[in-house]
Design a protein around this motif. Structure first.
Motif, PDB file in Angstrom:
ATOM      1  N   SER A 183      33.277 113.766  91.922  1.00  0.00           N
ATOM      2  CA  SER A 183      34.038 113.156  90.977  1.00  0.00           C
ATOM      3  C   SER A 183      34.206 114.108  89.911  1.00  0.00           C
ATOM      4  O   SER A 183      33.265 114.523  89.521  1.00  0.00           O
TER       5      SER A 183
ATOM      6  N   LYS B 285      39.087 110.680  88.200  1.00  0.00           N
ATOM      7  CA  LYS B 285      39.134 109.897  87.190  1.00  0.00           C
ATOM      8  C   LYS B 285      40.441 109.329  86.931  1.00  0.00           C
ATOM      9  O   LYS B 285      40.831 108.252  86.759  1.00  0.00           O
ATOM     10  N   ASP B 286      41.327 110.180  87.097  1.00  0.00           N
ATOM     11  CA  ASP B 286      42.918 109.874  86.732  1.00  0.00           C
ATOM     12  C   ASP B 286      43.601 109.938  88.088  1.00  0.00           C
ATOM     13  O   ASP B 286      43.871 111.000  88.486  1.00  0.00           O
TER      14      ASP B 286
ATOM     15  N   ARG C 108      31.826  99.603  90.097  1.00  0.00           N
ATOM     16  CA  ARG C 108      32.980 100.110  89.402  1.00  0.00           C
ATOM     17  C   ARG C 108      33.260 101.478  90.112  1.00  0.00           C
ATOM     18  O   ARG C 108      34.759 101.786  90.182  1.00  0.00           O
TER      19      ARG C 108
ATOM     20  N   HIS D  10      36.891 101.805  91.933  1.00  0.00           N
ATOM     21  CA  HIS D  10      37.709 102.914  91.712  1.00  0.00           C
ATOM     22  C   HIS D  10      37.991 103.971  92.638  1.00  0.00           C
ATOM     23  O   HIS D  10      39.361 104.470  92.743  1.00  0.00           O
TER      24      HIS D  10
ATOM     25  N   GLU E  53      34.341 112.715  87.130  1.00  0.00           N
ATOM     26  CA  GLU E  53      33.947 111.713  85.928  1.00  0.00           C
ATOM     27  C   GLU E  53      32.452 112.027  85.772  1.00  0.00           C
ATOM     28  O   GLU E  53      31.643 112.201  86.378  1.00  0.00           O
TER      29      GLU E  53
ATOM     30  N   GLN F 234      40.669 102.313  94.611  1.00  0.00           N
ATOM     31  CA  GLN F 234      41.935 102.583  94.196  1.00  0.00           C
ATOM     32  C   GLN F 234      42.604 103.907  94.356  1.00  0.00           C
ATOM     33  O   GLN F 234      44.026 104.148  94.798  1.00  0.00           O
ATOM     34  N   CYS F 235      41.783 105.052  94.303  1.00  0.00           N
ATOM     35  CA  CYS F 235      42.024 106.213  94.662  1.00  0.00           C
ATOM     36  C   CYS F 235      42.580 106.349  95.992  1.00  0.00           C
ATOM     37  O   CYS F 235      43.655 107.215  96.303  1.00  0.00           O
TER      38      CYS F 235
END
Length: 385
Positions: free
Chosen positions: A34, A366-367, A287, A291, A36, A294-295
């Motif tokens: 990641s 992360k985005d 979390r 995430h 992040e 979602q990605c």
């Protein structure tokens, strides 16, 4: 130099990344990590350790408090595992290499399920083993195991079977039935199983324990089974280089010796950080997994909408593994995408010859908008071909 070392292939993923060196306009998704940073509570634990002056050697097998923490963490997800069966290692890579060093002699036969992260097949080759592979089979972008072929490949001559599930790069995950069949077969042949389960928490299907099926759920402590793990993925700690092994009791002393001769021990401050990571698992890992889902759910539908793309949502891991129709050499294709599209992906043939023509996209962003931008670059590039 030993011939086995001379014959090792350089990393094709690194080769693609090197093609993008010095370019800040490339959207890079080639490495399995990641973008992040590690959570602050973990970083602070390491800082506090350094401030206390904990800069000395530790026990070969790891700090007792970390081994206890790992055992407790594992036992919440799977049947009880005693701390005496845990060995802390300097990264998941080191855990895998230690296991192979402990089990494989030159000339031994090793079977690996592929496509897979190339280190898993290179490590036994480094030790002079004869490595044979059983390929997962793709259908509409989804990879599956030919269990009959695996059973046929693993014989009493097979010293070690290497399985990575959830799998890097394909996202394939073993079912409980497949694991039981493999374990039963290896008990009959006397074959050791090295199960790389570093992605077990990065699993997107509903399960009672929130993770992928594990050999630990069905095995006995004295089975010929070694399970490797890492703090890298589930805790965003790739650069910390910390992993662990779950071992049968008879192997623990020998692994301790090997750690002494490889790295001596993992650094104390990173182990303190790992204790903090486990203490805060409930607020970190769910979390991370949510995430990543979602990605995945952002990227895969966009790839599916492109003409000539074969892809399926991965059940676990952090990768979309997809094929572009009409393109042959994955390495050449990945290099072209860097130079011509500003898009950095890993070539499929880095993971096995049978993955030629495929590409791996690490969606741990992360985005998630970076993923959207990346697909737009791919779409534009394809329109020009």
């Amino acid at each position: 130099m030993r011939e086995a070392i001379h014959n090792l292939e350089a990393s094709k993923i690194r080769e693609v990344a090197n093609a993008g060196l010095g370019r800040d306009d490339v959207l890079a998704f080639w490495f399995g990590e990641s973008d992040e940073v590690t959570p602050e509570v973990i970083r602070q634990a390491a800082i506090d350790s350094l401030q206390r002056g904990e800069t000395f050697y530790a026990h070969n097998l790891g700090l007792p408090e970390l081994r206890e923490a790992i055992a407790g963490y594992t036992s919440k997800l799977h049947p009880q595992v005693d701390a005496s069966r845990i060995a802390v290692t300097s990264g998941g890579v080191s855990a895998l290499m230690l296991a192979v060093q402990a089990l494989v002699d030159a000339g031994d036969e090793v079977v690996a399920v592929t496509p897979v992260w190339p280190n898993l097949t290179a490590q036994p080759a480094i030790l002079g083993a004869v490595v044979r592979t059983v390929s997962l089979l793709p259908a509409d972008g989804q990879w599956t195991l030919d269990l009959a072929a695996l059973r046929k490949a693993v014989t009493p001559k097979t010293k070690l079977l290497i399985v990575n599930a959830p799998n890097n790069p394909t996202g394939w995950t073993m079912t409980r039935e497949e694991q039981q069949a493999v374990l039963d077969h290896c008990r009959e042949t006397g074959t050791w199983i090295l199960a790389d389960e570093v992605y077990e928490r990065l699993y997107f299907e509903p399960t009672p324990n929130g993770c992928a099926p594990s050999f630990l759920d069905i095995s006995k402590p004295d089975d010929r089974l070694v399970v490797t793990h890492s703090f890298s993925k589930s805790f965003l700690m790739t650069g910390w280089r910390l992993g662990w092994l779950v071992l049968p009791p008879a192997l623990v002393e020998g692994i301790g010796k090997l750690i002494e001769f490889n790295t001596s021990c993992a650094s104390v401050f990173t182990q303190r950080a790992a204790v903090a990571a486990i203490e805060h698992t409930a607020e970190i890992t769910p979390r991370v997994v949510a995430h990543l889902k979602q990605c995945r759910d952002t990227l895969v539908p966009l790839l599916e909408a492109l003409p000539g793309v074969q892809v399926a949502p991965a059940k676990g891991g952090m990768y979309a593994f997809f094929r572009l129709d009409g393109f042959g050499d994955s390495l050449e294709l990945a290099k072209r995408l860097v130079v011509e599209a500003g898009l950095g992906l890993a070539p499929g043939n880095a993971f096995a010859p049978e993955a030629q023509g495929w590409l791996r996209w690490c969606f741990a962003s992360k985005d998630p908008q970076r993923l959207v931008q990346g697909v737009e670059r791919l779409k534009t590039w394809l329109s020009r071909q």
